[in-house]
Design an enzyme around this catalytic site. Structure first.
Site, PDB file in Angstrom:
ATOM      1  CG  HIS A   6       4.865  -3.477  -3.280  1.00 18.99           C
ATOM      2  ND1 HIS A   6       4.318  -3.595  -2.020  1.00 18.99           N
ATOM      3  CD2 HIS A   6       6.028  -4.191  -3.249  1.00 18.99           C
ATOM      4  CE1 HIS A   6       5.112  -4.340  -1.262  1.00 18.99           C
ATOM      5  NE2 HIS A   6       6.156  -4.713  -1.992  1.00 18.99           N
ATOM      6  CG  HIS A   7       6.706   0.797  -8.872  1.00 17.70           C
ATOM      7  ND1 HIS A   7       7.961   0.230  -8.970  1.00 17.70           N
ATOM      8  CD2 HIS A   7       6.814   1.808  -7.997  1.00 17.70           C
ATOM      9  CE1 HIS A   7       8.809   0.880  -8.201  1.00 17.70           C
ATOM     10  NE2 HIS A   7       8.141   1.846  -7.596  1.00 17.70           N
TER      11      HIS A   7
END
Length: 543
Positions: free
Chosen positions: A477-478
């Site tokens: 989930h960058h």
């Protein structure tokens, strides 16, 4: 020199949406530049193929973090999609919008137009809800199919009972009025045809746009540098065929739109002269815009899991190997919904609070009737097992992305900086405690043998934290590396209309722009960002 109205860099979750929306009126042309191959790999389209996709070097960038101090100096693999559909073509397909407070917080940071009430129409516009749909929150006419799990297992029902034992209510639709509670995840899986298939943004948005003839897609094309005339972006230089392939250029009559993802977008900005001037000069790049926030504020969810050995009940472990797997493949091919090939990786979820005094859930835990050797997704155990794990939804730790070379074959420096704060460390300990409590609930007692991972030798908070440091990893989930904010914010990269500060004709449209990570998975919010951006781009250019 080829010219288009818009040049979009990256055919991922955002880029595919933009290509569709910017051409649906029939008035504009779009060129989409994608470094990866076309989305022809069959594992992309089989829902359970995610276990193959995230390990496929042809479909991912293969990024690896720098040694992370907070997890004992380990380096962590950080897969990011590199094909049409981007990460939506390789991910776990979970559809999770997050919480109302996430977006209200974005607006309160000086970003008008990004409150929950502002972004809800964009969520609804993209969605074709294939289950129970509260019309106040859910969309039913969009291109993106969102469905409930078709795969069923008695352990999933037991998980709901386990959560109830802890006083957690069952909530059917966590993407509507309230997130908190237990139930099934929703997935971008299309169940309308003969077989269940992944609904990537390439399938939902890009390929229909291509059929109009107004979208030109270049695959195996590596973006090398955004081109400028003064302070205006006018096009892109890219290498066809690979990072050292044939140099080519494409021009944009209206705008260049960067949608390469939270790890690649800041790198391309930096090698194009946008970032901290000292860093740029160290790369041998002349600064075009001094924006020190480029690459800063990297945020990700750090997750940890527990696994239990079972008896006298069938799990995915037995169905996923040998002749049983052959049977599962045949069932999927024949259109059966009762097959592990049609399932997402984590059918069940629970959103809960680590402290009852909190205003909203701060922990996300997920459950699957499967377990993996040494906690590694994709390698099933040889005995019946189940897994529960999760992460803190709003971590405090922040890292960075920095280009170290203008050579496209050289990876950027990526430091996610996991567990850098005491609050994050306390939260990950609490996550594992709750996961163990759920797996040890009375509803599972007739089938429970023992906890295999981490096992009974891990009991104190310090031991749990050491385990989390050793075996935790990215939730993929960058975000946040080109954050949205007003010009008065020295670390903001784009304004509330996603225009890069101090420049013309250039926007960033992907998870990079998130001022703060949302309370959940990031694919659905990234699609929403692109929907909202397309609306703003059309309005700005019409004006």
């Amino acid at each position: 020199m080829e010219e288009f109205d818009y040049v979009i860099i990256g055919a991922g979750s955002a880029g595919c949406v933009l290509a569709h929306r910017l051409t649906e009126t029939g008035n504009h042309s779009v060129c989409v530049i994608e470094a990866g191959p076309p989305d022809r790999n069959p594992f992309i389209h089989i829902p359970a193929g995610y276990v193959k996709n995230v390990m496929n070097k042809d479909l991912t960038w293969g990024f690896v973090s720098q040694p992370v101090p907070g997890i004992g100096g380990r380096s962590v693999g950080l897969p990011q999609g590199k094909t049409l559909g981007g990460s939506s073509a390789i991910n776990g397909m979970v559809y999770n919008r997050g919480q109302r407070a996430d977006y209200d917080g974005w607006a309160q940071r000086g970003n008008p137009g990004w409150s929950y009430d502002d972004v809800l129409p964009a969520f609804r516009r993209s969605e074709k809800r294939g289950g129970a749909a509260d019309q106040d929150y859910r969309g039913t006419d969009g291109p993106l199919t969102v469905t409930d799990p078709a795969f069923d297992n008695p352990l999933c029902r037991m998980f709901v009972e386990a959560a109830r034992e802890m006083g957690i209510p069952e909530v059917e639709d966590y993407n509507a009025a309230a997130q908190e509670g237990v139930g099934g995840f929703q997935f971008t899986i299309d169940l309308s045809g003969r077989r269940s298939v992944r609904m990537s943004t390439a399938r939902a948005f890009l390929h229909p746009a291509e059929r109009t003839g107004r979208v030109s897609v270049r695959t195996h094309a590596y973006a090398a540098r955004i081109l400028f005339e003064g302070k205006r972006a006018i096009g892109l230089r890219y290498h066809a065929g690979g990072p050292h392939g044939t140099p080519s250029e494409v021009r944009a009559r209206r705008e260049v739109i960067l949608s390469a993802g939270a790890l690649n977008s800041p790198r391309l900005l930096q090698i194009s002269g946008i970032g901290d001037p000292r860093h740029l000069r160290g790369l041998g790049v002349d600064p075009v815009a001094a924006l020190p926030g480029v690459g800063a504020n990297l945020t990700d969810h750090y997750q940890v899991r527990a696994a239990v050995r079972l008896k006298d009940i069938r799990t995915v472990n037995e169905r996923g190997r040998g002749l049983a797997l052959v049977s599962e493949v045949a069932k999927w091919a024949l259109g059966s919904r009762d097959t592990i090939l049609g399932m997402g990786p984590v059918p069940m979820r629970v959103f809960m609070r680590s402290d009852p005094a909190l205003d909203a859930p701060d922990l996300q835990l997920s459950f699957t009737p499967a377990s993996y050797r040494e906690g590694v997704a994709g390698l099933l155990d040889r005995y019946p097992g189940m897994t529960c794990g999760g992460y803190m939804q709003r971590p405090e730790s922040r890292g960075w992305v920095r280009a170290v070379s203008t050579d496209l074959a050289v990876q950027p420096e990526i430091q996610p900086n996991y567990l850098a704060t005491e609050r994050d460390r306390m939260a990950i300990v609490q996550v594992l405690k709750y996961a163990r409590q759920l797996l040890g609930a009375k509803s599972f007692a007739p089938y429970y043998v023992r906890e295999e991972f981490p096992g009974d030798k891990v009991s104190t908070d310090d031991e749990i934290l050491d385990f989390a440091r050793q075996f935790g990893g990215t939730a993929f989930h960058h975000c946040g590396t080109a954050r949205m904010g007003p010009a008065s914010d020295p670390m903001a990269v784009v304004d509330e209309r996603l225009r890069v500060h101090g420049l013309e004709g250039l926007r960033v449209v992907d998870a990079s722009i998130m001022p703060a990570i949302i309370s959940g998975n990031t694919n659905a919010p990234t699609i929403m960002i692109a929907e909202k951006a397309a609306e703003m781009i059309r309005a700005d250019n019409a004006a």
